[in-house]
Design an enzyme around this catalytic site. Structure first.
Site, short mmCIF file in Angstrom:
data_model
loop_
_atom_site.label_atom_id
_atom_site.label_comp_id
_atom_site.label_asym_id
_atom_site.label_seq_id
_atom_site.Cartn_x
_atom_site.Cartn_y
_atom_site.Cartn_z
N GLY A 5 41.17 38.27 30.23
CA GLY A 5 40.06 37.48 30.79
C GLY A 5 38.82 38.35 30.96
O GLY A 5 38.90 39.45 31.48
N ARG A 66 43.39 37.20 23.94
CA ARG A 66 44.76 37.49 24.38
C ARG A 66 45.61 37.40 23.12
O ARG A 66 45.98 36.31 22.70
CB ARG A 66 45.21 36.48 25.43
CG ARG A 66 44.31 36.42 26.69
CD ARG A 66 44.99 35.59 27.77
NE ARG A 66 44.10 35.03 28.77
CZ ARG A 66 43.78 35.62 29.92
NH1 ARG A 66 44.26 36.79 30.23
NH2 ARG A 66 42.98 35.03 30.79
N ASP A 97 46.11 43.65 33.93
CA ASP A 97 47.54 43.93 33.76
C ASP A 97 48.06 43.86 32.33
O ASP A 97 48.72 44.78 31.85
CB ASP A 97 48.33 42.87 34.54
CG ASP A 97 48.88 43.44 35.82
OD1 ASP A 97 48.65 44.63 36.07
OD2 ASP A 97 49.55 42.68 36.54
N THR A 120 38.69 42.77 35.90
CA THR A 120 39.19 41.40 36.13
C THR A 120 38.59 40.89 37.44
O THR A 120 38.49 41.66 38.40
CB THR A 120 40.73 41.32 36.21
OG1 THR A 120 41.10 40.07 36.82
CG2 THR A 120 41.34 42.44 37.04
N ASP A 122 39.97 39.06 39.48
CA ASP A 122 41.02 38.79 40.47
C ASP A 122 41.23 39.92 41.49
O ASP A 122 41.84 39.69 42.54
CB ASP A 122 42.36 38.54 39.77
CG ASP A 122 42.36 37.26 38.96
OD1 ASP A 122 41.45 36.43 39.17
OD2 ASP A 122 43.25 37.10 38.12
N ASP A 124 43.32 42.24 41.37
CA ASP A 124 44.77 42.31 41.63
C ASP A 124 45.43 43.52 40.97
O ASP A 124 46.59 43.46 40.58
CB ASP A 124 45.46 41.02 41.17
CG ASP A 124 45.24 40.76 39.69
OD1 ASP A 124 44.39 41.43 39.07
OD2 ASP A 124 45.92 39.88 39.13
N ARG A 166 45.52 33.17 39.96
CA ARG A 166 46.87 32.63 39.72
C ARG A 166 47.88 33.28 40.64
O ARG A 166 48.73 32.64 41.21
CB ARG A 166 47.31 32.97 38.29
CG ARG A 166 46.93 32.01 37.25
CD ARG A 166 47.56 32.44 35.97
NE ARG A 166 46.99 33.71 35.49
CZ ARG A 166 46.61 33.93 34.26
NH1 ARG A 166 46.75 33.00 33.37
NH2 ARG A 166 46.10 35.08 33.89
N SER A 210 32.84 18.00 59.30
CA SER A 210 33.16 18.28 57.90
C SER A 210 33.95 19.57 57.83
O SER A 210 33.85 20.39 58.75
CB SER A 210 31.89 18.42 57.07
OG SER A 210 31.16 19.55 57.49
N ARG A 251 33.77 33.30 36.29
CA ARG A 251 33.90 34.49 35.44
C ARG A 251 32.58 34.88 34.78
O ARG A 251 32.50 35.94 34.15
CB ARG A 251 34.95 34.23 34.36
CG ARG A 251 36.37 34.22 34.86
CD ARG A 251 37.27 35.16 34.06
NE ARG A 251 37.37 34.80 32.67
CZ ARG A 251 38.43 34.21 32.11
NH1 ARG A 251 39.47 33.91 32.85
NH2 ARG A 251 38.46 33.95 30.84
O1 F6P Z 1 42.73 36.87 35.35
C1 F6P Z 1 41.49 36.29 35.42
C2 F6P Z 1 41.58 34.79 35.46
O2 F6P Z 1 40.27 34.27 35.52
C3 F6P Z 1 42.46 34.18 36.56
O3 F6P Z 1 41.84 34.14 37.82
C4 F6P Z 1 42.76 32.83 35.99
O4 F6P Z 1 43.95 32.33 36.54
C5 F6P Z 1 42.91 33.11 34.52
O5 F6P Z 1 42.17 34.29 34.26
C6 F6P Z 1 42.44 32.02 33.61
O6 F6P Z 1 42.68 32.41 32.29
P1 F6P Z 1 42.11 31.65 31.01
O7 F6P Z 1 40.63 31.92 30.94
O8 F6P Z 1 42.84 32.25 29.87
O9 F6P Z 1 42.36 30.20 31.22
#
Ligand code: F6P
Length: 318
Positions: A5, A66, A97, A120, A122, A124, A166, A210, A251
């Protein structure tokens, strides 16, 4: 090479790697489309001027993919042959990862020196406090939630807002606290549906008209935002509930200053570490200092959720 990603700050990292190579008199070759481009020999020699005016750009000029083929021994053999033909003798891999796992296997099979740069949104990855793109994504998410709050408050509505992640709740937790969300649902903790209902009821009782609930894609309750909406409406038909999935806009965009500076530091550290003969590491930042973590630890390790921030977020929902 950038892979997996994409994330804001990847271009700034490419620029840094290319210029650090030029500074040290090393030829640098850009690999397009991640491992797939490696297999197909999609290479371009890059010099300091080929990366001008990209520090401020989102996405990745090298593009990303990917690759399924790289997961096969035949694909990796093709990649090795293409790299040898181009006289490439070390790899800087910018990604997450999956990218690093591919690099590790490639190193085990062919002994190719590899150095990872964590890119990334995330955040993570074990071995760094921050990954490239995370800070920018947080700011994008906070800005989007602020806007949704305007309309939520005008109409006295409850909003479930899904953010990316995710397997990790870093974006949800940090952006949720930053945007003043009433509840935050993340993959690392199971808040439970009862507590969610209780919390929403308390909000109403105490005068909130709200509410914003931020939900990470992979939250532990296991219901997606639309199912959460249905669940709440079942118990509270009086609530006016809406859903917003922020999606891939998280992103994109111009990287924040923090991500640009981090990318510049990581690129230099990656190139200089390879030149010192180090291999199979990921560069990272801890306590504002650049560090190296063995790539297998970066892949296997868990990036922990910030428990103190989780507590702060609970206190804020009072
Ligand atoms: O790992 C980065 C990320 O944006 C995650 O937050 C998300 O779940 C995933 O990639 C989405 O992947 P794709 O762009 O392949 O749908």
């Amino acid at each position: 090479m950038t892979s997996g990603g994409d994330a804001p700050g990847m271009n700034a990292a490419i620029r840094s790697v290319v210029r650090a190579c030029a500074f040290h008199g090393v030829e640098c070759v850009g690999i397009y489309r991640g491992y797939q481009g490696m297999i197909e020999g999609d290479f371009q020699v890059m010099g300091p001027r080929s990366v001008h005016n990209i520090i401020n750009k989102g996405g990745t000029v090298l593009k990303s993919a990917r690759s399924k083929e790289f997961r096969t021994p035949e694909g990796r053999q093709k990649a090795y042959d293409a790299l040898k033909k181009e006289n490439v003798d070390a790899l800087v891999l910018i990604g997450g990862d999956g990218t690093f796992t591919g690099g590790l296997i490639f190193n085990q099979e062919y002994g190719f020196p590899v150095m990872g740069i964590p890119g990334t949104i995330d955040n993570d990855i074990f071995g760094t406090n921050f990954t490239l793109g995370y800070d920018t994504a947080l700011n994008t998410v906070v800005e989007a939630i602020d806007k949704i709050r305007d309309t939520a408050s005008s109409h006295d509505r409850l909003f479930f807002i899904e953010v990316m992640g995710r397997d990790a709740g870093h974006i949800a937790l940090n952006a949720g606290v930053g945007a003043g969300a009433e509840e935050i649902l993340i993959p690392e903790e199971n808040l439970g549906l009862d507590r969610l209902l209780e919390s929403l009821e308390r909000s109403k009782r105490t005068g909130k008209s709200s509410s914003i609930v931020v939900v990470a894609e992979g939250d532990k309750i296991g219901k997606n935002v639309f199912e959460l909406k249905d669940y709440v409406e079942q118990y509270h038909p009086d609530y006016d509930v809406r859903v917003s999935v922020l999606g891939h806009m998280q992103r994109g965009g111009s990287p924040s200053c923090f991500d640009r500076v981090l990318a510049s530091r990581m690129g230099v550290k990656a190139v200089e570490s390879l030149l010192e003969g180090k291999s199979n590491y990921m560069v990272g930042v801890r306590d504002a200092r650049m560090i190296l973590t063995p790539l297998d630890e970066a892949v296997k390790g868990q990036s922990e959720i910030n428990q103190e921030l989780l507590r702060v977020s609970n206190i804020m929902t009072i």
